[in-house]
Design an enzyme around this catalytic site. Structure first.
Site, PDB file in Angstrom:
ATOM      1  N   GLY A   1      -0.904  -2.972  -1.635  1.00  0.00           N
ATOM      2  CA  GLY A   1       0.172  -4.120  -1.217  1.00  0.00           C
ATOM      3  C   GLY A   1       0.912  -3.376   0.059  1.00  0.00           C
ATOM      4  O   GLY A   1       1.052  -4.159   0.858  1.00  0.00           O
TER       5      GLY A   1
ATOM      6  N   TRP B   1      -1.303  -3.109   2.744  1.00  0.00           N
ATOM      7  CA  TRP B   1      -1.706  -4.487   3.297  1.00  0.00           C
ATOM      8  C   TRP B   1      -0.655  -4.894   4.334  1.00  0.00           C
ATOM      9  O   TRP B   1      -0.892  -5.383   5.487  1.00  0.00           O
ATOM     10  CB  TRP B   1      -1.584  -5.401   2.213  1.00  0.00           C
ATOM     11  CG  TRP B   1      -1.814  -6.875   2.884  1.00  0.00           C
ATOM     12  CD1 TRP B   1      -3.022  -7.576   3.149  1.00  0.00           C
ATOM     13  CD2 TRP B   1      -0.840  -7.840   3.216  1.00  0.00           C
ATOM     14  NE1 TRP B   1      -2.701  -8.779   3.346  1.00  0.00           N
ATOM     15  CE2 TRP B   1      -1.290  -8.996   3.587  1.00  0.00           C
ATOM     16  CE3 TRP B   1       0.449  -7.942   3.165  1.00  0.00           C
ATOM     17  CZ2 TRP B   1      -0.658 -10.300   4.038  1.00  0.00           C
ATOM     18  CZ3 TRP B   1       1.181  -9.106   3.464  1.00  0.00           C
ATOM     19  CH2 TRP B   1       0.513 -10.012   3.901  1.00  0.00           C
ATOM     20  N   HIS B   2       0.712  -4.331   4.095  1.00  0.00           N
ATOM     21  CA  HIS B   2       1.599  -4.561   5.427  1.00  0.00           C
ATOM     22  C   HIS B   2       1.344  -3.880   6.357  1.00  0.00           C
ATOM     23  O   HIS B   2       2.105  -4.545   7.537  1.00  0.00           O
ATOM     24  CB  HIS B   2       3.027  -4.318   4.678  1.00  0.00           C
ATOM     25  CG  HIS B   2       3.477  -5.372   3.621  1.00  0.00           C
ATOM     26  ND1 HIS B   2       3.418  -5.375   2.296  1.00  0.00           N
ATOM     27  CD2 HIS B   2       4.323  -6.507   3.832  1.00  0.00           C
ATOM     28  CE1 HIS B   2       3.935  -6.444   1.727  1.00  0.00           C
ATOM     29  NE2 HIS B   2       4.388  -7.126   2.718  1.00  0.00           N
ATOM     30  N   GLY B   3       0.885  -2.866   6.485  1.00  0.00           N
ATOM     31  CA  GLY B   3       0.736  -2.250   7.870  1.00  0.00           C
ATOM     32  C   GLY B   3       0.006  -0.891   7.543  1.00  0.00           C
ATOM     33  O   GLY B   3       0.146  -0.313   6.540  1.00  0.00           O
TER      34      GLY B   3
ATOM     35  N   PHE C   1       1.784  -7.940  10.178  1.00  0.00           N
ATOM     36  CA  PHE C   1       1.040  -7.554   8.876  1.00  0.00           C
ATOM     37  C   PHE C   1      -0.177  -8.391   8.642  1.00  0.00           C
ATOM     38  O   PHE C   1      -0.819  -9.030   9.326  1.00  0.00           O
ATOM     39  CB  PHE C   1       2.086  -7.911   7.595  1.00  0.00           C
ATOM     40  CG  PHE C   1       3.144  -7.086   7.925  1.00  0.00           C
ATOM     41  CD1 PHE C   1       3.407  -5.777   8.417  1.00  0.00           C
ATOM     42  CD2 PHE C   1       4.600  -7.817   7.841  1.00  0.00           C
ATOM     43  CE1 PHE C   1       4.536  -5.183   8.518  1.00  0.00           C
ATOM     44  CE2 PHE C   1       5.853  -7.150   7.907  1.00  0.00           C
ATOM     45  CZ  PHE C   1       5.678  -5.724   8.349  1.00  0.00           C
TER      46      PHE C   1
END
Lengths: 468, 408
Positions: free
Chosen positions: A318, A321-323, A468
């Protein structure tokens, strides 16, 4: 295109709505698709080619998976191929430079020759529309959804401009029926307008000014401890009002088109534990990660140790996934660790014995710490920032000047309003979604006018979740 | 009318009315002004990201609603909430600062490391120095300090002990310029010393309170420091023309306030009285005049323009430099273009280099990080070698070898 720009509010949206409501119902999905491609291509027209390619590909994979007479093995291979292809695109555009850069660092550390890293432009919103497509494929495979009957319906689902670039992440099975048939009523449209205005105001009147304070402090050389705390508090408010505001606008626009999207935020900073926070923050992402990753890994069905491991893996991914940065990995690990620890205590926080304000305050403090990792440009700067927060870093002789730029009456007013809004359970989303009365209208119309006037006066209007 | 009695309908109609009326009125305005309807311009160009951004910016700039309401919102923020928006920071006792300059001063040095080559001033400066050297001309650079660097104490009382701050990027550039043997007039040191020597109260301010630029006192001091540096190097000898000063006070509303483009603020704030002094010849009382055959060429930005080409005229740095050196100089000024544009102008006007021995190149400190057009390499036209009319020599062959610039 960004919702809080003149081109969207005064040109795209009125033209879109005018055409949409004058078309026969059968053509509305086609119009949504066309307009969404214009909306998306506004940043970089070639991005639309990539989205079209993956949409066609996923539509065809969906046909293969649900083909009558397909054996389980064929279906499994098809879904695997589809997931791998989608994640390969995402991986290349989002993570190639990160992976190659990391590899180069390792090569440099061992004295080996580094290689040239290709500069890859990240198509905006690729994480969101890839997840949209994947939920379609996985739901088909699991038998939770029926295949899209028409390409226009499916492409409208993938490209749907309200939630295209920053969510909420909407699953195909949630929207499938609405894509075929949906109601366009005055109360629904009015509720859509109300929630759109609420989100618009959050972004323009609260998130942007908080962002100015946060940027000033995070970019400054040697802030003092107080400034560093104020900087991260400002960022904590910015990211919430920015993302929540965007989600509200998306929900509102969806309603104007007859769709029902679920709310994506539910007073997250009013949480008493990190477990509760993740039930209230970016709800659509949390539920997608839970249903498609955590449960797929075994969830809590394979013993206690495996549950903690699964939680940690989900949060690490997770975070990633944001960066594509190590900050995000560490941020995910931090949350994963806290979630695992709370799970170990029966979903109770370590400070569960404190009175409620203490539990809320400590949860907020933990979240605030984690946002430093999210905001800092890299891990080194995050560590320096933590040092500054505790007075352990060098304070530059320009610290009084930084203070003069952030402690203006304007910024203090905005930070006070934000504090008042986040530390209570009552949500603008719920307020705006309840039936529109004269009282609400008397608030909403001036709020929209004020927000638009403020938008005209602002030079600083970023959207944090675009990356993102 | 029935629909207006239902709050839902009322909200919808108000919403649609607002988002629909703004573009419609805009179109009517544009048709009446016979400018052509701007919104349709999108169909007249290739849909590239750059064209779309330009188109969007032009729509925003032309929007009648934005133009009408922006000043009011900004005035409210300025007057009641003490916020000057993206351009201005409000200091003490009527002092105003340019926010991007303040941002430059406060920024952490690491941010400079990510800069691309055209954002690093050093290669452009060294290359320019070498090209001039090939013509037998020497270069002296003179970064003009930001007001924020010289008067941080006027921004907030909490900074009253600070009589000058050097931004990390400025310090870095000055160090690298010296390492690359580029001559620098260090106004930072000179201004800081002047402030410390004079104490805080009695000295005339070196900068204007409402403006980003220096005051006549600052001009005079900068010219003295620059002339002293040139004479000390021995690159220029004092001339024979005697100049004197002639008072020419003006009233000036500072550019920091004008940049806000809010008429209500401009009306509310009293302009500053500026004690300018024009430079005139002592023998005949004529105003100072530049000379095309001067030995010194001054390149610069608005710091060279203020009082010189602006009112009252001939009271700016260039005239003062001439007064200090007792000889006329030549100048080329590009507003906001001290980093690249002024050299590009020189590229198109090589006659400005005729007879020159020294080029004094001024650029404002914040351009080190924020220069318009960045810091591009600009190739001057090939020099013509004396005694060989028409013969053009390869400038690369004439370029002096230098140590490679330090990695940024």
């Amino acid at each position: 295109m960004v919702f809080t720009t003149q081109i969207f509010v005064f040109y795209f949206l009125p033209v879109f709505l005018l055409v949409y409501y004058n078309l026969p119902c059968g053509w509305r999905n086609v119009w949504i698709t066309l307009a969404s491609y214009v909306f998306y291509g506004w940043w970089e027209p070639w991005f639309t080619g990539l989205m079209l390619f993956t949409t066609v590909m996923d539509f065809l994979w969906g046909k293969v998976i649900t083909r009558p007479g397909a054996t389980p093995l064929q279906r499994k291979l098809a879904v695997l191929a589809c997931v791998v292809t989608n994640l390969s695109f995402l991986g290349f555009f989002k993570y190639y430079m990160f992976a190659a850069g990391t590899l180069n660092q390792i090569l440099a550390a061992v004295g080996a020759r580094q290689f040239q890293v290709l500069q890859v432009t990240l198509p905006i919103g690729i994480s969101f529309y890839t997840f949209h497509s994947l939920t379609y494929i996985l739901d088909l495979y699991r038998g939770h959804a029926t295949p899209a009957k028409s390409f226009s319906g499916f492409s409208a689902f993938v490209a749907l401009f309200p939630d295209l670039v920053a969510g909420p992440i909407i699953r195909y099975k949630t929207l499938a029926e609405q894509l075929r048939e949906r109601e366009h009523t005055v109360p629904r449209f009015a509720a859509g307008v109300a929630i759109f205005i609420a989100g618009f105001a959050k972004k323009i009147l609260l998130a942007n000014p908080c962002g100015l304070v946060a940027d000033s402090v995070f970019n400054a050389a040697g802030p003092c401890a107080l400034d560093a705390w104020i900087g991260v508090v400002a960022y904590t408010f910015q990211i919430y009002f920015d993302f929540c505001g965007y989600s509200d606008m998306a929900v509102g626009l969806g309603r104007m088109l007859g769709f029902e999207f679920l709310k994506n935020f539910d007073a997250p900073y009013w949480s008493e534990s990190i477990t509760e926070l993740w039930r209230r923050w970016h709800i659509s992402l949390s539920s997608v990660l839970r249903d498609y990753l955590y449960i797929a890994l075994g969830g809590n069905r394979k013993g206690e140790g495996r549950t903690y491991f699964n939680l940690a893996v989900v949060m690490l991914l997770g975070g990633l996934w944001h960066g594509a940065k190590w900050n995000f990995v560490v941020w995910g690990a931090f949350h994963g660790l806290l979630l695992a620890a709370e799970r170990w205590r029966g979903k109770l926080s370590f400070y569960g014995a404190l009175p409620r304000p203490g539990r809320i305050g400590l949860t907020f403090l933990l979240v605030l710490f984690s946002w430093v990792l999210f905001r800092a440009d890299n891990l080194t700067l995050a560590v320096e920032y933590y040092q500054a927060m505790f007075g352990l870093g060098p304070t530059g002789n320009t610290a009084p000047l930084l203070a003069a730029t952030i402690y203006t009456p304007y910024h203090l007013l905005i930070l006070t309003v934000c504090t008042g809004l986040v530390f209570q359970p009552w949500q603008a989303h719920d307020w705006a979604m309840s039936p529109v009365t004269w009282g609400r209208t008397a608030v909403l119309v001036p709020l929209f006018v004020l927000s638009i006037m403020a938008m005209f006066a602002q030079d600083f209007n970023p959207f944090l979740y675009f990356q993102f | 009318m029935k629909r207006f009695r239902d709050p839902q309908w009322f909200l919808i109609l108000m919403f649609l009315g607002i988002i629909g009326s703004v573009p419609l009125i805009q179109m009517v305005v544009e048709v009446r002004q016979e400018e052509g309807v701007r919104v349709f311009e999108v169909f007249h160009q290739k849909p590239t990201a750059a064209n779309l951004r330009t188109y969007e910016r032009s729509l925003e700039a032309a929007n009648w609603a934005a133009r009408a309401s922006r000043p009011w919102i900004q005035f409210a923020q300025f007057e009641w909430l003490k916020d000057g928006g993206a351009k201005a920071a409000i200091g003490n006792e009527g002092w105003y600062f340019y926010k991007p300059g303040l941002g430059y001063l406060l920024a952490r040095p690491e941010r400079a490391k990510v800069a691309s080559t055209t954002q690093d001033p050093l290669p452009a400066i060294v290359d320019f120095r070498n090209q001039l050297a090939a013509r037998g001309i020497r270069l002296v650079v003179m970064p003009a300090p930001n007001k924020e660097s010289v008067y941080p104490d006027r921004l907030t009382p909490r900074a009253e002990a600070l009589h000058g701050v050097l931004a990390p990027r400025t310090q870095d550039l000055l160090d690298r310029l010296r390492a690359a043997n580029v001559e620098v007039v260090d106004l930072f040191k000179g201004f800081s010393q002047a402030r410390q020597a004079a104490g805080s109260a009695s000295q005339a301010s070196l900068y204007l309170a409402q403006d980003t630029h220096w005051s006549p006192a600052g001009v005079e001091l900068a010219a003295k420091l620059a002339a002293g540096h040139l004479l000390e190097l021995g690159w220029v000898r004092p001339g024979l023309v005697d100049y004197r000063g002639r008072p020419a006070p003006i009233e000036r509303l500072g550019d920091v306030l004008r940049m806000l483009q809010v008429p209500a603020i401009e009306r509310r704030v009293k302009p500053e009285t500026v004690a300018c002094v024009q430079v005139v010849r002592r023998d005949n009382g004529e105003l100072y005049q530049e000379a095309a055959d001067a030995e010194i060429l001054v390149l610069g930005d608005s710091f060279m323009r203020i009082y010189q080409r602006d009112e009252p005229g001939v009271a700016g740095f260039i005239a003062y430099l001439a007064k200090e050196l007792k000889q006329p100089v030549m100048s080329l000024v590009s507003d906001g273009g001290g980093s690249t544009l002024v050299r590009q102008e020189l590229q198109g006007r090589p006659a400005f280099l005729k007879n020159k021995k020294v080029v004094l190149w001024e650029f404002v400190e914040r351009d080190i990080g924020l220069g318009l057009e960045g810091w591009k390499l600009v190739l001057l036209p090939p020099p013509v070698i004396p005694n060989s009319p028409g013969r053009v020599t390869d400038p690369a062959a004439l370029r002096q070898p230098t140590a490679p610039p330090k990695a940024n």
